[in-house]
Design an enzyme around this catalytic site. Sequence first.
Site, short mmCIF file in Angstrom:
data_model
loop_
_atom_site.label_atom_id
_atom_site.label_comp_id
_atom_site.label_asym_id
_atom_site.label_seq_id
_atom_site.Cartn_x
_atom_site.Cartn_y
_atom_site.Cartn_z
N PHE A 149 -46.12 52.16 51.33
CA PHE A 149 -46.63 51.54 49.94
C PHE A 149 -47.54 52.93 49.52
O PHE A 149 -47.72 52.94 48.39
CB PHE A 149 -46.97 50.49 49.91
CG PHE A 149 -48.69 50.26 50.37
CD1 PHE A 149 -49.51 50.50 49.37
CD2 PHE A 149 -49.03 49.97 51.48
CE1 PHE A 149 -50.90 50.67 49.87
CE2 PHE A 149 -50.17 49.80 51.95
CZ PHE A 149 -51.35 49.97 51.02
N LYS A 173 -35.23 54.43 51.66
CA LYS A 173 -35.58 53.13 51.75
C LYS A 173 -37.19 53.15 51.51
O LYS A 173 -37.78 53.06 52.45
CB LYS A 173 -35.26 52.46 53.26
CG LYS A 173 -35.29 51.03 52.88
CD LYS A 173 -36.17 50.01 52.41
CE LYS A 173 -37.51 49.84 53.38
NZ LYS A 173 -38.51 49.19 52.85
N CYS A 281 -53.63 57.19 54.89
CA CYS A 281 -53.40 57.53 56.53
C CYS A 281 -54.49 58.66 56.78
O CYS A 281 -54.87 58.73 57.98
CB CYS A 281 -52.14 57.84 57.20
SG CYS A 281 -51.64 59.49 56.45
P1 NAD Z 1 -45.38 49.20 56.87
O1 NAD Z 1 -45.38 49.64 58.22
O2 NAD Z 1 -45.86 47.68 56.71
O3 NAD Z 1 -44.15 49.41 56.12
C1 NAD Z 1 -43.68 50.79 56.14
C2 NAD Z 1 -42.26 50.70 55.85
O4 NAD Z 1 -41.71 49.79 56.82
C3 NAD Z 1 -41.81 49.87 54.51
O5 NAD Z 1 -40.59 50.51 53.80
C4 NAD Z 1 -41.51 48.50 54.90
O6 NAD Z 1 -40.49 47.99 54.14
C5 NAD Z 1 -40.94 48.84 56.46
N1 NAD Z 1 -41.16 47.46 57.20
C6 NAD Z 1 -42.18 46.70 57.09
N2 NAD Z 1 -42.16 45.71 58.08
C7 NAD Z 1 -41.01 46.13 58.81
C8 NAD Z 1 -40.03 45.69 60.04
N3 NAD Z 1 -40.69 44.30 60.59
N4 NAD Z 1 -39.12 46.13 60.56
C9 NAD Z 1 -38.75 47.15 59.83
N5 NAD Z 1 -39.11 47.76 58.69
C10 NAD Z 1 -40.28 47.25 58.33
O7 NAD Z 1 -46.58 50.09 56.32
P2 NAD Z 1 -47.22 50.02 54.73
O8 NAD Z 1 -48.27 49.09 54.81
O9 NAD Z 1 -46.61 50.19 53.80
O10 NAD Z 1 -48.11 51.51 54.90
C11 NAD Z 1 -49.54 51.59 55.40
C12 NAD Z 1 -49.49 52.12 56.79
O11 NAD Z 1 -48.86 53.44 56.81
C13 NAD Z 1 -50.73 52.25 57.37
O12 NAD Z 1 -50.78 52.15 58.83
C14 NAD Z 1 -50.69 53.87 57.39
O13 NAD Z 1 -51.73 54.40 58.07
C15 NAD Z 1 -49.58 54.32 57.68
N6 NAD Z 1 -49.10 55.78 57.20
C16 NAD Z 1 -49.17 56.63 58.16
C17 NAD Z 1 -48.98 58.01 57.49
C18 NAD Z 1 -48.80 59.20 58.58
O14 NAD Z 1 -48.24 60.20 58.01
N7 NAD Z 1 -49.24 58.86 59.62
C19 NAD Z 1 -48.89 58.39 56.24
C20 NAD Z 1 -49.03 57.31 55.28
C21 NAD Z 1 -49.24 56.13 55.79
#
Ligand code: NAD
Length: 498
Positions: A149, A173, A281
């Site tokens: 997000f 997605k 992140c």
């Molecule tokens: P999230 O892991 O909750 O969601 C990411 C994606 O995974 C979304 O599209 C979501 O729909 C999907 N998802 C969620 N739960 C799932 C499940 N159980 N099974 C399969 N898919 C699932 O992350 P978020 O809250 O949207 O984003 C924040 C996180 O992303 C933080 O941990 C941040 O550090 C990380 N992030 C990392 C980077 C990087 O480049 N390393 C960049 C941006 C954000």
Amino acid sequence: MYEIGHFIGGKKVAGTSGRTANVYNPATGEVQATVALANDADLQAAIDSALSAQPKWAATNPQRRARVFMKFVELLNQNMDELAVLISREHGKTVEDSKGDVIRGLEVCEFVIGIPHLMKSEFTEGAGPNIDMYSIRQPVGIGAGITPFNFPGMIPMWMFAPAIACGNAFILKPSERDPSLPIRLAELMIEAGLPAGILNVVNGDKGAVDGILAHPDIAAVSFVGSTPIARYVYGTAAANGKRAQCFGGAKNHMIIMPDADLDQAANALMGAGYGSAGERCMAISVAVPVGEETANRLIDKLTPMIESLRIGPYTDDKADMGPVVTKEAQARILSLIDKGVEEGANLVVDGRGFKLQGYEDGYFVGGCLFDNVTPDMEIYKTEIFGPVLSVVRAKNYEEALDLPMKHEYGNGVAIYTRDGDAARDFASRINIGMVGVNVPIPVPLAYHSFGGWKSSSFGDLNQHGTDSIKFWTRTKTITSRWPSGIKDGAEFVMPTMK
Ligand code: NAD
């Protein structure tokens, strides 16, 4: 209220699953939209459209593919204000910050305008008698991207721009929290000249992700999000024979050496710790001042700055930061702050009670500053992903270096110093993917690559830069021989160059 569906075959379509999720305005707590959650039939429609469009797109010469991105960049610039508001109203961050989200994605689109050059092959003339050998890069076919997000513009573009420029079709997605911008990007790609079916947006939750991971026609998956899901997506994609790159969470440290310019360091910590309410992140969430005097002076400088942070809805153009994304995120952050107090850290600035008049139901958290945090505490080990900065005091450089070295995550890190020796030593020894020397958020530019180490990344190729071209293509090596005038008989031993 508005409804968000999918983008399949070059146009917006409604979902067929009957399942939806609410999309909130984080500043008010109101439901402002619903987003469709895809089922297998929605995903299959996107894949069918990708399968029928991709061969022709792959055969389109790279200069023409590049021109789509030239036009797309122009459209992003023309529509920048509208795009930023689309992000802010669902994510909650300030409009200026959302422009940064679009621009960092746009820069990768600019990078892939060089695709004719980036995809050039390797050629060896005379690898043997009358033998030439060359390696070419061909698209993998259909790629998929699953995005978080916090950057609904930048991260989708980091994925789909190189994938599409390389000749692939793409299924995106996005996060179900802020899905409007990705659909708008897909519309603009069509306006820029992309054939229908090459970029599809399928909204959804775990169901859609699992559908992608299981689908035999998807060859490569790029994921960005939290570490537990990154690990799951990487393992499942690999088990299903797909190429995968999965980027996870972070806990980024900033080391402040005794010789650092403390005003600069404090300003850097404010932007990197509290910008976007800490939901980046690459946010700095741990400050490590070296020496008691550095620590005391730093806390003295930071305290009034954090207390006077301007927090507001995205419509307040003077706000430094907005709310966090959801009520659940707010509750999680607040409970981690409570935990830090319980564990004995010193909460120097307490933002837990922050309320904004007229926005009492918004998901706001005031800026928080913890001092005397120790590595055994939950608030040190866990990614809080909110406006909370922890100060861990170190006696000397080696003790400071040891902290990020031993941390589970390895996304970004920074050192503030005027000492070139210390900075060089730090950059060389640290086991973290992106290092800033007097730079608090060292997100590499589009033509270098982005990626962490340790539990921040799974897979061996990074985002953007030349790594992205490698990730979205397969290598084919051709050995050709034109043996005119050579008479040779049958050879039964392994051909060698002896
Ligand atoms: P999230 O892991 O909750 O969601 C990411 C994606 O995974 C979304 O599209 C979501 O729909 C999907 N998802 C969620 N739960 C799932 C499940 N159980 N099974 C399969 N898919 C699932 O992350 P978020 O809250 O949207 O984003 C924040 C996180 O992303 C933080 O941990 C941040 O550090 C990380 N992030 C990392 C980077 C990087 O480049 N390393 C960049 C941006 C954000």
